[in-house]
Scaffold this active site. Structure first.
Site, PDB file in Angstrom:
ATOM      1  N   ASN A  28       0.856  -1.189   0.000  1.00 24.02           N
ATOM      2  CA  ASN A  28       0.000   0.000   0.000  1.00 24.02           C
ATOM      3  C   ASN A  28       0.897   1.246   0.000  1.00 24.02           C
ATOM      4  OD1 ASN A  28      -2.277   1.916   1.691  1.00 24.02           O
ATOM      5  ND2 ASN A  28      -2.859   0.734  -0.082  1.00 24.02           N
ATOM      6  N   LEU A  29       1.741   1.280  -1.015  1.00 20.78           N
ATOM      7  CA  LEU A  29       2.853   2.228  -1.017  1.00 20.78           C
ATOM      8  C   LEU A  29       2.395   3.670  -1.223  1.00 20.78           C
ATOM      9  CD1 LEU A  29       5.340   0.151  -3.182  1.00 20.78           C
ATOM     10  CD2 LEU A  29       5.056   0.168  -0.693  1.00 20.78           C
ATOM     11  N   HIS A  33       7.273   5.702   1.023  1.00 19.10           N
ATOM     12  CA  HIS A  33       7.966   4.481   0.587  1.00 19.10           C
ATOM     13  C   HIS A  33       8.815   4.764  -0.653  1.00 19.10           C
ATOM     14  CE1 HIS A  33       4.334   2.484   2.554  1.00 19.10           C
ATOM     15  NE2 HIS A  33       5.347   1.915   3.166  1.00 19.10           N
ATOM     16  N   GLN A 148      10.704   1.285  15.936  1.00 16.23           N
ATOM     17  CA  GLN A 148      11.020   0.141  15.072  1.00 16.23           C
ATOM     18  C   GLN A 148      12.450   0.262  14.541  1.00 16.23           C
ATOM     19  OE1 GLN A 148       8.343  -1.635  11.962  1.00 16.23           O
ATOM     20  NE2 GLN A 148       9.541  -0.412  10.563  1.00 16.23           N
ATOM     21  N   SER A 180       1.246   7.651   5.909  1.00 15.84           N
ATOM     22  CA  SER A 180       1.125   6.291   6.447  1.00 15.84           C
ATOM     23  C   SER A 180       0.043   5.554   5.663  1.00 15.84           C
ATOM     24  CB  SER A 180       0.702   6.362   7.923  1.00 15.84           C
ATOM     25  OG  SER A 180       0.178   5.114   8.340  1.00 15.84           O
ATOM     26  N   SER A 181       0.254   4.266   5.479  1.00 15.40           N
ATOM     27  CA  SER A 181      -0.769   3.474   4.780  1.00 15.40           C
ATOM     28  C   SER A 181      -2.087   3.506   5.540  1.00 15.40           C
ATOM     29  CB  SER A 181      -0.316   2.023   4.650  1.00 15.40           C
ATOM     30  OG  SER A 181       0.890   1.990   3.945  1.00 15.40           O
ATOM     31  N   ARG A 182      -2.015   3.704   6.858  1.00 16.72           N
ATOM     32  CA  ARG A 182      -3.246   3.687   7.657  1.00 16.72           C
ATOM     33  C   ARG A 182      -4.031   4.996   7.550  1.00 16.72           C
ATOM     34  NH1 ARG A 182       0.065   0.196  11.272  1.00 16.72           N
ATOM     35  NH2 ARG A 182      -1.009  -1.807  11.396  1.00 16.72           N
TER      36      ARG A 182
HETATM   37  O1  PAF Z   1       7.357  -0.839   8.765  1.00 15.95           O
HETATM   38  C1  PAF Z   1       6.820  -1.793   8.167  1.00 15.95           C
HETATM   39  O2  PAF Z   1       6.188  -1.635   7.130  1.00 15.95           O
HETATM   40  C2  PAF Z   1       6.946  -3.192   8.742  1.00 15.95           C
HETATM   41  O3  PAF Z   1       6.978  -3.169  10.132  1.00 15.95           O
HETATM   42  C3  PAF Z   1       8.165  -3.979   8.188  1.00 15.95           C
HETATM   43  C4  PAF Z   1       9.480  -3.308   8.587  1.00 15.95           C
HETATM   44  C5  PAF Z   1       8.080  -4.062   6.685  1.00 15.95           C
HETATM   45  C6  PAF Z   1       8.174  -5.402   8.760  1.00 15.95           C
HETATM   46  O4  PAF Z   1       7.011  -6.085   8.441  1.00 15.95           O
END
Ligand code: PAF
Length: 274
Positions: A28-29, A33, A148, A180-182
């Site tokens: 869902n770029l 991204h 993350q 964000s994809s969300r």
């Molecule tokens: O950030 C994300 O999209 C995900 O957490 C990742 C790093 C691709 C791992 O599934």
């Protein structure tokens, strides 16, 4: 650009590449991204993106089932930016029940880890699997998911993976909302309110730069303000950039996670006092 669904197929495609840069995604770029993909090109002759919605990192009540899966559109966006897209099925990544997981440091249970138990364990496990499959020289991640990125850096360092981890700046809409994809879950009214999260962080940043350093007061006031506008706040926290622990250095980051309606949003801003 090749679209490859199997681990064996990807390994074959990459066997003669001298340098590989890798951008893992859940698809869902959006423009954020694509900026990572463009950045990746500066690091290696061959750029690989992965698209895999990882079931291991979603809790039982989270949005795994409704997470947008848009492989066809994603591949169109990646055309010309990457050399290969790795898009495995769940059974390719997990042919048997995954019983080996990465054990993470305590920080993985704080901040987003407190609100999403098991999330970082599942995330780190799939990232390590992907890094082992792709074996890149460089891997790029967005700073929007600051915690993350921190965990991936630590995992890479402490497990001696020969991979450079690059953190890239957060891409934002014109009104400041972190891409964000969300975001697409937001209603129109929520979308109008959503940039207030970033504005809150920017206000805290400016007040700290003006010399007021009462961190607990700032965190509390930000939570109160967001809550009064209808947000359900998981945290607003000012921490060290280096270890995400209690802010006792000059290089800080202000992080927040809060939910509007049924959409959980994350954001952060860095703050260098020296
Ligand atoms: O950030 C994300 O999209 C995900 O957490 C990742 C790093 C691709 C791992 O599934």
């Amino acid at each position: 650009m090749q679209i490859i669904e199997t681990i064996a197929g990807l390994r074959k495609r990459l066997e003669n590449e001298r340098t590989v840069a890798f951008v893992p995604t859940m698809g869902n770029l959006h423009e954020g991204h694509l900026q990572l993909m463009r950045g990746a090109r500066k690091h290696a002759g061959c750029v690989v993106a992965s698209i895999f919605v990882n079931p291991l990192q979603f809790g039982p009540t989270e949005d795994y089932d409704r997470y947008p899966r848009t492989l066809k559109e994603d591949c169109k966006k990646l055309e010309g930016l990457v050399d290969a897209v790795f898009a495995p099925s769940v059974s390719e990544m997990y042919p048997e029940k995954q019983t080996v997981y990465i054990e993470l440091p305590g920080i993985a249970s704080e901040l987003c880890g407190a609100a999403r138990p098991g999330h970082f364990r599942g995330m780190a496990t799939v990232v390590l699997k992907l890094l082992n499959i792709v074996q890149p020289h460089t891997a790029l991640f967005g700073k929007k998911d600051y915690q993350q990125l921190h965990i991936i850096r630590r995992m890479t360092r402490e497990l001696n993976l020969p991979i450079e981890i690059v953190g890239c700046e957060t891409a934002r809409a014109a009104d400041g909302l972190a891409l964000s994809s969300r975001n697409q879950y937001l209603t129109d009214a929520e979308r109008a309110e959503a940039p207030f999260l970033y504005q809150t962080l920017q206000t805290l940043r400016e007040r700290m730069l003006d010399g007021d350093r009462d961190i607990e007061k700032f965190e509390r006031q930000a939570v109160e303000t967001l809550t009064s506008r209808g947000w359900r706040v998981d945290y607003v926290a000012i921490r060290n950039q280096s270890d995400l622990m209690k802010a006792d250095s000059q290089h800080l980051v202000i992080l927040a996670a809060a939910t509007l309606g049924r959409t959980r949003l994350l954001d952060n801003v860095e703050l260098d006092l020296a």
